[in-house]
Each structure stands twice: as C-alpha cells, then as structure tokens.
Write a protein that holds these residues in place. Sequence first.
Motif, PDB file in Angstrom:
ATOM      1  N   GLY A 296       0.790  -1.218   0.000  1.00  0.00           N
ATOM      2  CA  GLY A 296       0.000   0.000   0.000  1.00  0.00           C
ATOM      3  C   GLY A 296       0.825   1.273   0.000  1.00  0.00           C
ATOM      4  O   GLY A 296       0.295   2.362  -0.253  1.00  0.00           O
TER       5      GLY A 296
ATOM      6  N   SER B 174       4.407   3.556  -1.292  1.00  0.00           N
ATOM      7  CA  SER B 174       5.093   3.840  -2.554  1.00  0.00           C
ATOM      8  C   SER B 174       6.590   3.981  -2.313  1.00  0.00           C
ATOM      9  O   SER B 174       7.008   4.396  -1.224  1.00  0.00           O
ATOM     10  CB  SER B 174       4.545   5.129  -3.180  1.00  0.00           C
ATOM     11  OG  SER B 174       3.172   5.002  -3.491  1.00  0.00           O
TER      12      SER B 174
ATOM     13  N   LYS C 264       0.570   3.630 -11.886  1.00  0.00           N
ATOM     14  CA  LYS C 264       1.272   2.640 -11.081  1.00  0.00           C
ATOM     15  C   LYS C 264       2.776   2.911 -11.034  1.00  0.00           C
ATOM     16  O   LYS C 264       3.411   2.720 -10.016  1.00  0.00           O
ATOM     17  CB  LYS C 264       1.023   1.257 -11.676  1.00  0.00           C
ATOM     18  CG  LYS C 264       1.741   0.108 -10.966  1.00  0.00           C
ATOM     19  CD  LYS C 264       1.242  -0.077  -9.532  1.00  0.00           C
ATOM     20  CE  LYS C 264       1.913  -1.286  -8.891  1.00  0.00           C
ATOM     21  NZ  LYS C 264       1.475  -1.461  -7.469  1.00  0.00           N
TER      22      LYS C 264
ATOM     23  N   SER D 218       3.981   2.637  -7.099  1.00  0.00           N
ATOM     24  CA  SER D 218       2.901   3.161  -6.270  1.00  0.00           C
ATOM     25  C   SER D 218       1.994   2.058  -5.753  1.00  0.00           C
ATOM     26  O   SER D 218       1.823   1.013  -6.387  1.00  0.00           O
ATOM     27  CB  SER D 218       2.052   4.144  -7.088  1.00  0.00           C
ATOM     28  OG  SER D 218       2.833   5.187  -7.600  1.00  0.00           O
ATOM     29  N   ASN D 219       1.415   2.332  -4.572  1.00  0.00           N
ATOM     30  CA  ASN D 219       0.420   1.426  -3.998  1.00  0.00           C
ATOM     31  C   ASN D 219       0.884  -0.028  -4.136  1.00  0.00           C
ATOM     32  O   ASN D 219       0.221  -0.858  -4.746  1.00  0.00           O
ATOM     33  CB  ASN D 219      -0.932   1.620  -4.686  1.00  0.00           C
ATOM     34  CG  ASN D 219      -2.036   0.850  -3.995  1.00  0.00           C
ATOM     35  OD1 ASN D 219      -1.962   0.539  -2.800  1.00  0.00           O
ATOM     36  ND2 ASN D 219      -3.074   0.510  -4.744  1.00  0.00           N
TER      37      ASN D 219
END
Lengths: 114, 112
Positions: free
Chosen positions: A16, A18, A65, A81-82
């Motif tokens: 979750g 980054s 992403k 990311s994420n």
Amino acid sequence: SAVISQKPSRDICQRGTSLTIQCQVDSQVTMMFWYRQQPGQSLTLIATANQGSEATYESGFVIDKFPISRPNLTFSTLTVSNMSPEDSSIYLCSVAQDSNYGYTFGSGTRLTVV
Amino acid sequence: AQSVTQPDIHITVSEGASLELRCNYSYGATPYLFWYVQSPGQGLQLLLKYFSGDTLVQGIKGFEAEFKRSQSSFNLRKPSVHWSDAAEYFCAVGVGDYKLSFGAGTTVTVRA
C-alpha cells in the motif's frame, strides 16, 4: 561508457505504500529506460523516460502505477505506487548513448513488498 | 513481433571446459544483438554486441559470439570457463527506439 548510480540498492516496503527509485548518470545521455526483473525472470521494459515530457510506457504498464520523472539529461526517478507483493522485483535503470547503442545498466534496486 | 529465445535454462560446465550458450532471435530487419551477464546480486554487464560487419564478435572476459543470419542465431562461446563465469546470461535484441528485448536467460553453473 556512462556510470549509473541507482538508489536505493534494496528496500523492504509495506504493501500500500510507494517507493521512489533514483537513477543518476555521470554524463548527459540520450535515452533512459526503466526495466523490471521479477524473481527468476528476464528483464521487461517498463517505460522510456523522456526528458521534459511524459514517459512512454510499454504494454501492461501504466503511469498511475509507475510514474516516472526525467527533469534533465542525467537524472530520472521511477515510483512504484500502492505496492503489493507482486511488485517485488529488481528494478533497473538503463541508458543508451548516441547512435552506437552504448547501453549501460545500473546495479538495480531490489524491492521486497511485505 | 520481435523475440529472443534462449533454449537452455540451465547449463553446468566443469571449470576449464568450453561453454556455448544458444540464442535465437526473431526480427524483421538487421538485428542489433547483445549478450549481457548478471552475477548474483549485481546489475547487468555488457559482454559484447553485434551491429554489422564481421560476424564473429569478440567481447570482454574471453567471450565471443557468432552471428549467423541463416540460422537467426547469436551464440555465445568461451573456450575455457573459470569459476567466476558462474552467472546468469541474457541475450537481447535491439527492437527500435533504443529499446531492448531480452531472452529468458541461461544460468551457468561451474563445477570444480
């Protein structure tokens, strides 16, 4: 040939979150690329980092992403990311100089997502 | 579509023996071909490259490769391997716009 400094060399991240990976080259280069190497796999091109404009992404990779920046001819960043465990890979920066296809790769960032 | 095939996933050789790694490519135009080596925990190091001219290319660390257009091959060879040659080897083809397409890689193990 160009010398690439890639940071961090490795990281362990929570899902979750980054992570931003930096690629610094000791000379101006025409082309910069980001590759991913999943565990036990070959290298897959993520995108071409374009100086002063949006990166060009390969099929299967999207800007949301993997946002990429390239503010000048010697520096680029890749953000994952994420993150999820599936993002655990080695991420490599690569540069190509002039028309002689003088490719050089950074030492890579080994990312583990837990 | 351009592609690179390395038929051998894993090769084991004795130290001092010869080594040959196979690479076949599929590409419409005259290919730019590369061999890279990746030692454990390291980045990729270019061993050699072929753009044009002499089809036998000499590289670093005593490696050479031969381009055979009729066979769409670019096999890597070394006459006598050293324990330090244990690594992962990748064949790659330039696919335009300076991008590279890599084969799956061949892991080389060197036994004493």
